[in-house]
Design an enzyme around this catalytic site. Structure first.
Site, PDB file in Angstrom:
ATOM      1  N   ASP A  16       4.929  -7.490   1.938  1.00 57.25           N
ATOM      2  CA  ASP A  16       6.025  -7.894   2.843  1.00 57.25           C
ATOM      3  C   ASP A  16       5.983  -7.025   4.107  1.00 57.25           C
ATOM      4  O   ASP A  16       6.933  -6.300   4.413  1.00 57.25           O
ATOM      5  CB  ASP A  16       7.384  -7.772   2.138  1.00 57.25           C
ATOM      6  CG  ASP A  16       7.746  -6.330   1.770  1.00 57.25           C
ATOM      7  OD1 ASP A  16       8.964  -6.051   1.698  1.00 57.25           O
ATOM      8  OD2 ASP A  16       6.838  -5.503   1.578  1.00 57.25           O
ATOM      9  N   ASP A  21       3.045  -1.701   4.419  1.00 58.28           N
ATOM     10  CA  ASP A  21       2.239  -2.790   3.869  1.00 58.28           C
ATOM     11  C   ASP A  21       0.988  -2.988   4.730  1.00 58.28           C
ATOM     12  O   ASP A  21      -0.114  -3.193   4.208  1.00 58.28           O
ATOM     13  CB  ASP A  21       3.031  -4.098   3.853  1.00 58.28           C
ATOM     14  CG  ASP A  21       4.308  -4.016   3.065  1.00 58.28           C
ATOM     15  OD1 ASP A  21       5.291  -3.467   3.592  1.00 58.28           O
ATOM     16  OD2 ASP A  21       4.313  -4.472   1.910  1.00 58.28           O
ATOM     17  N   ASN A  43      10.982  -6.908   3.314  1.00 58.05           N
ATOM     18  CA  ASN A  43      11.398  -6.126   4.488  1.00 58.05           C
ATOM     19  C   ASN A  43      12.051  -7.021   5.548  1.00 58.05           C
ATOM     20  O   ASN A  43      12.976  -6.624   6.237  1.00 58.05           O
ATOM     21  CB  ASN A  43      10.191  -5.429   5.114  1.00 58.05           C
ATOM     22  CG  ASN A  43       9.769  -4.212   4.321  1.00 58.05           C
ATOM     23  OD1 ASN A  43      10.610  -3.483   3.789  1.00 58.05           O
ATOM     24  ND2 ASN A  43       8.466  -3.997   4.209  1.00 58.05           N
ATOM     25  N   THR A 126       3.114  -4.878  -3.097  1.00 58.32           N
ATOM     26  CA  THR A 126       3.746  -3.808  -2.305  1.00 58.32           C
ATOM     27  C   THR A 126       5.081  -4.268  -1.718  1.00 58.32           C
ATOM     28  O   THR A 126       5.579  -3.676  -0.755  1.00 58.32           O
ATOM     29  CB  THR A 126       2.816  -3.333  -1.167  1.00 58.32           C
ATOM     30  OG1 THR A 126       2.608  -4.432  -0.258  1.00 58.32           O
ATOM     31  CG2 THR A 126       1.489  -2.848  -1.699  1.00 58.32           C
ATOM     32  N   PHE A 167      13.847  -0.088  -2.914  1.00 58.10           N
ATOM     33  CA  PHE A 167      14.037  -1.393  -2.279  1.00 58.10           C
ATOM     34  C   PHE A 167      13.327  -2.528  -3.009  1.00 58.10           C
ATOM     35  O   PHE A 167      13.940  -3.562  -3.296  1.00 58.10           O
ATOM     36  CB  PHE A 167      13.563  -1.316  -0.820  1.00 58.10           C
ATOM     37  CG  PHE A 167      13.691  -2.612  -0.064  1.00 58.10           C
ATOM     38  CD1 PHE A 167      12.586  -3.405   0.162  1.00 58.10           C
ATOM     39  CD2 PHE A 167      14.929  -3.027   0.417  1.00 58.10           C
ATOM     40  CE1 PHE A 167      12.692  -4.596   0.856  1.00 58.10           C
ATOM     41  CE2 PHE A 167      15.051  -4.222   1.123  1.00 58.10           C
ATOM     42  CZ  PHE A 167      13.927  -5.007   1.341  1.00 58.10           C
ATOM     43  N   ASN A 168      12.027  -2.417  -3.264  1.00 58.75           N
ATOM     44  CA  ASN A 168      11.270  -3.538  -3.838  1.00 58.75           C
ATOM     45  C   ASN A 168      11.863  -3.989  -5.170  1.00 58.75           C
ATOM     46  O   ASN A 168      11.957  -5.183  -5.444  1.00 58.75           O
ATOM     47  CB  ASN A 168       9.795  -3.155  -4.033  1.00 58.75           C
ATOM     48  CG  ASN A 168       9.057  -3.033  -2.719  1.00 58.75           C
ATOM     49  OD1 ASN A 168       9.484  -3.592  -1.701  1.00 58.75           O
ATOM     50  ND2 ASN A 168       7.978  -2.273  -2.724  1.00 58.75           N
ATOM     51  N   HIS A 241       4.655   4.450   1.788  1.00 61.58           N
ATOM     52  CA  HIS A 241       4.725   4.043   0.389  1.00 61.58           C
ATOM     53  C   HIS A 241       3.547   3.189  -0.085  1.00 61.58           C
ATOM     54  O   HIS A 241       2.868   3.523  -1.053  1.00 61.58           O
ATOM     55  CB  HIS A 241       6.023   3.264   0.158  1.00 61.58           C
ATOM     56  CG  HIS A 241       7.252   3.979   0.638  1.00 61.58           C
ATOM     57  ND1 HIS A 241       7.745   5.118   0.053  1.00 61.58           N
ATOM     58  CD2 HIS A 241       8.076   3.718   1.680  1.00 61.58           C
ATOM     59  CE1 HIS A 241       8.821   5.521   0.707  1.00 61.58           C
ATOM     60  NE2 HIS A 241       9.050   4.698   1.704  1.00 61.58           N
ATOM     61  N   ASP A 242       3.303   2.072   0.588  1.00 59.76           N
ATOM     62  CA  ASP A 242       2.446   1.033   0.022  1.00 59.76           C
ATOM     63  C   ASP A 242       0.965   1.387  -0.142  1.00 59.76           C
ATOM     64  O   ASP A 242       0.355   0.978  -1.152  1.00 59.76           O
ATOM     65  CB  ASP A 242       2.600  -0.263   0.832  1.00 59.76           C
ATOM     66  CG  ASP A 242       4.008  -0.820   0.719  1.00 59.76           C
ATOM     67  OD1 ASP A 242       4.457  -1.518   1.642  1.00 59.76           O
ATOM     68  OD2 ASP A 242       4.670  -0.554  -0.307  1.00 59.76           O
TER      69      ASP A 242
HETATM   70  O1  RIB Z   1      10.966   1.243  -0.881  1.00 58.87           O
HETATM   71  C1  RIB Z   1       9.766   1.154  -0.160  1.00 58.87           C
HETATM   72  C2  RIB Z   1       9.211  -0.218  -0.207  1.00 58.87           C
HETATM   73  O2  RIB Z   1      10.128  -1.128   0.382  1.00 58.87           O
HETATM   74  C3  RIB Z   1       7.907  -0.376   0.608  1.00 58.87           C
HETATM   75  O3  RIB Z   1       7.119  -1.360  -0.009  1.00 58.87           O
HETATM   76  C4  RIB Z   1       8.384  -0.862   1.936  1.00 58.87           C
HETATM   77  O4  RIB Z   1       7.406  -1.655   2.621  1.00 58.87           O
HETATM   78  C5  RIB Z   1       9.544  -1.724   1.520  1.00 58.87           C
HETATM   79  O5  RIB Z   1       9.033  -2.997   1.154  1.00 58.87           O
HETATM   80 CA    CA Z   2       6.353  -3.248   1.258  1.00 59.42          CA
END
Ligand code: RIB
Ligand code: CA
Length: 315
Positions: A16, A21, A43, A126, A167-168, A241-242
């Site tokens: 996303d 990403d 996102n 991701t 979040f994901n 993160h990703d």
């Molecule tokens: O919490 C971080 C995640 O949420 C990452 O994948 C970032 O791109 C968002 O999607």
């Molecule tokens: Ca992401």
């Protein structure tokens, strides 16, 4: 953790975009055989993250199809992250005109057909896990055909979008629960791991020094991300993160894992979306009943070196 094998891994990234990403796609394209890309609302809305994935393939010369997937979670109301990634996911920099077109067909159909057609692929989500859950629900046999699922999501410590939820997983907890209960080899890159890959103004400088159009685009996206994080959380620092979910496969030496049982909280009034990581076996002690290989320690310097090498080699 079981040997990941030495051959160049082949993978599909479900994403996303957002900045991190996009960085994951660049790392996957350089260090693995990136077979396909699928997108999921997260996102930003699906149309935006799909355009951002296409733009990333265009700018970095990634010759891979992009297939759009789920616009919304399985059960929850749609949730996006404009306060961090902007309304459209790549807000901030002026971006090139998009010339790439999305592939025909739905991402879930692509995932089922491609994983059925080739044994031993890695699936690297991701973003929210909606596409992956839909594919596994339609074709539970997929999990035995995959080399594994390496996802960015959850946390063994604190959350980001709530005190306990990442979040994901928060966007689609039902989907995350389906994936974590599917069996097979699951690697988890949660916030406790991904915050060890530091996003700060130094990263923007290192990227800008690479000097290619793609590197400058990522540098501009890092600055825009840091501006947003500073406005919302008062600091110019975050986690990239990703890419950690990709590096866990391509650079297993950079990520230490331990087997853990991980469950997703679905009904907590204030804890919904939390990943409950059972750490009672103790540090470094595998839990034989664990369903997940929990990534807990990252070589952040090594991860940065790998990212810069991938960026410099393309775009
Ligand atoms: O919490 C971080 C995640 O949420 C990452 O994948 C970032 O791109 C968002 O999607
Ligand atoms: Ca992401």
């Amino acid at each position: 953790m079981a040997d990941l094998g030495s051959a160049r891994p082949r993978m599909i990234v479900d994403c996303d975009p957002g900045l991190d990403d996009a960085a994951a796609l660049v790392v996957a394209n350089h260090f693995a055989d990136l077979v396909g890309i699928t997108t999921v609302g997260g996102n930003a809305p699906l149309a935006d993250v799909t355009a951002n994935a296409l733009l990333t393939t265009q700018v970095f010369g990634i010759d891979v199809e992009v297939y759009a997937g789920a616009e919304r979670p399985l059960v929850a109301d749609p949730r996006h992250a404009p306060e961090i990634h902007g309304e459209h996911g790549f807000d901030g920099p002026s971006l090139p005109e998009l010339s790439r077109r999305v592939g025909d067909g739905h991402a879930v159909d692509y995932l089922v057909e491609t994983i059925r057609s080739e044994e031993g692929l890695w699936l690297v989500p991701t973003g929210p896990l909606t596409n992956v859950a839909l594919a596994l629900r339609r074709a539970p046999d997929l999990v035995e055909r995959l080399a594994g699922i390496s996802f960015m999501g959850g946390s063994a410590t604190v959350g980001n979008h709530t005190p306990v939820a990442e979040f994901n997983v928060l966007v689609d907890p039902e989907a995350a629960a389906i994936v974590l209960d599917a069996g097979g080899r699951i690697l988890m890159a949660g916030l406790d791991l991904t915050h060890q890959f530091v996003v700060d103004d130094e990263l923007a400088r290192r990227l800008r020094d690479v000097g290619t159009a793609g590197a400058v685009m990522l540098a501009d996206l890092v600055v825009a991300y840091l501006d947003q994080v500073e406005a919302v959380r008062g600091r110019r620092r975050g986690g990239l993160h990703d890419p950690c979910a990709v590096l866990a496969i391509t650079h297993a030496e950079l990520v230490a894992h331990v087997q853990r049982h991980v469950a997703v909280e679905l009904s907590g009034a204030i804890t919904r979306g939390m990943t409950v990581v059972d750490q009672r076996p103790g540090p470094g002690v595998d839990d034989p009943g664990g369903n997940v290989w929990h990534g807990h320690t990252l070589d952040g310097a090594g991860a940065l070196t790998s990212l810069l090498a991938a960026v410099a080699a393309h775009g």
